[in-house]
Design a protein around this motif. Structure first.
Motif, PDB file in Angstrom:
ATOM      1  N   ILE A   1       0.890  -1.029  -0.051  1.00  0.00           N
ATOM      2  CA  ILE A   1       0.081  -0.001  -0.010  1.00  0.00           C
ATOM      3  C   ILE A   1       0.911   1.211  -0.040  1.00  0.00           C
ATOM      4  O   ILE A   1       0.703   2.210  -0.645  1.00  0.00           O
ATOM      5  CB  ILE A   1      -1.037   0.067   1.252  1.00  0.00           C
TER       6      ILE A   1
ATOM      7  N   ASP B   1       2.073   2.274  -3.351  1.00  0.00           N
ATOM      8  CA  ASP B   1       0.954   2.792  -4.318  1.00  0.00           C
ATOM      9  C   ASP B   1       1.020   4.336  -4.229  1.00  0.00           C
ATOM     10  O   ASP B   1       0.701   4.966  -4.994  1.00  0.00           O
ATOM     11  CB  ASP B   1      -0.371   2.200  -4.127  1.00  0.00           C
TER      12      ASP B   1
ATOM     13  N   GLY C   1      -3.258   2.954   4.812  1.00  0.00           N
ATOM     14  CA  GLY C   1      -4.111   3.932   4.227  1.00  0.00           C
ATOM     15  C   GLY C   1      -3.338   5.148   4.182  1.00  0.00           C
ATOM     16  O   GLY C   1      -2.420   5.533   4.990  1.00  0.00           O
TER      17      GLY C   1
END
Length: 227
Positions: free
Chosen positions: A67, A70, A148
């Motif tokens: 994550i 990204d 996140g």
């Protein structure tokens, strides 16, 4: 583009207080550990991490850990943000010299976290300002991961959202909510002028001393208010 030249943390704090905010709403008591030379400021880029399950497999962890890869996109950092991390852990190091180097290359002007950072000496040499609670060398592998980014987070009791505006110095970190930033800009300039005028008046003490007279501080307070 708005110019924050001359601004310092006292002005930032006083401006938000005059707008009706309390320090619990905006002040984060985290100080610079390395890479710091002077006050930094910029829009906020938020990240959040979590401790992973004890039963996680290496394949599952690799997928979760990707994550962070990204978000390593220059487009996301084009406004030269300060990266904020809500760590949700106090055991391992949640960032290090390589992550700091990547953030710097992408355009970030600093990093703030309620967690730990490692490789402090190396980061210091690259002049990338890092604000963190503590430091240790413990690798996060298979224990913790970023899960996140660009989502609402909370650090030191302060709610932080993407594109809020942050100021960070040896005094700590202050976050200005994005929805009041225009009002903040206007009032902060008024505060800057006020304190500049007060400072000039205090320097006039030299003239009063030369004239063997006392400087009238009461008059200064009545004219400008408490400082």
């Amino acid at each position: 583009m708005y110019n924050y030249d001359g601004i310092y943390m006292g002005i930032v704090y006083d401006t938000l207080r005059s707008m009706g905010f309390y320090h619990e709403d905006f002040y984060i008591n985290i100080k610079p550990k390395c890479g710091y030379t002077n006050l930094i400021h910029g829009p906020v880029f938020t990240t959040v991490g979590e401790v992973v399950s004890d039963n996680i497999t290496e394949l599952e962890y690799e997928k979760l850990d990707n994550i962070r890869l990204d978000m390593y996109q220059r487009e996301l950092f084009k406004n030269n943000p300060i990266v904020f991390l809500e760590s949700n852990d106090d055991r391992v190091a949640h960032s290090g010299d390589l992550t700091s180097l990547i953030y710097k290359k992408l355009g970030s002007v600093g990093f703030v976290t309620d967690g730990n950072v490692r490789d402090i000496d190396i980061i210091d040499e690259m002049n990338f300002p890092v604000f963190c609670k503590d430091e240790n060398p413990i690798d996060a592998l298979m224990h913790w991961a970023i899960v996140g980014y660009q989502t609402d987070i909370e650090i030191d009791g302060v709610k932080v959202s993407p594109n809020d505006y942050a100021f960070a110095s040896r005094d700590g970190v202050i976050v200005v909510p994005n929805n009041v930033i225009d009002k903040f800009k206007s009032i902060s300039q008024e505060q800057l002028k006020r304190e500049s005028d007060i400072r000039k008046k205090i320097h006039d003490i030299d003239d009063a001393i030369a004239a063997m007279a006392d400087f009238d501080y009461k008059k200064l307070v009545s004219e400008y208010g408490r400082w």
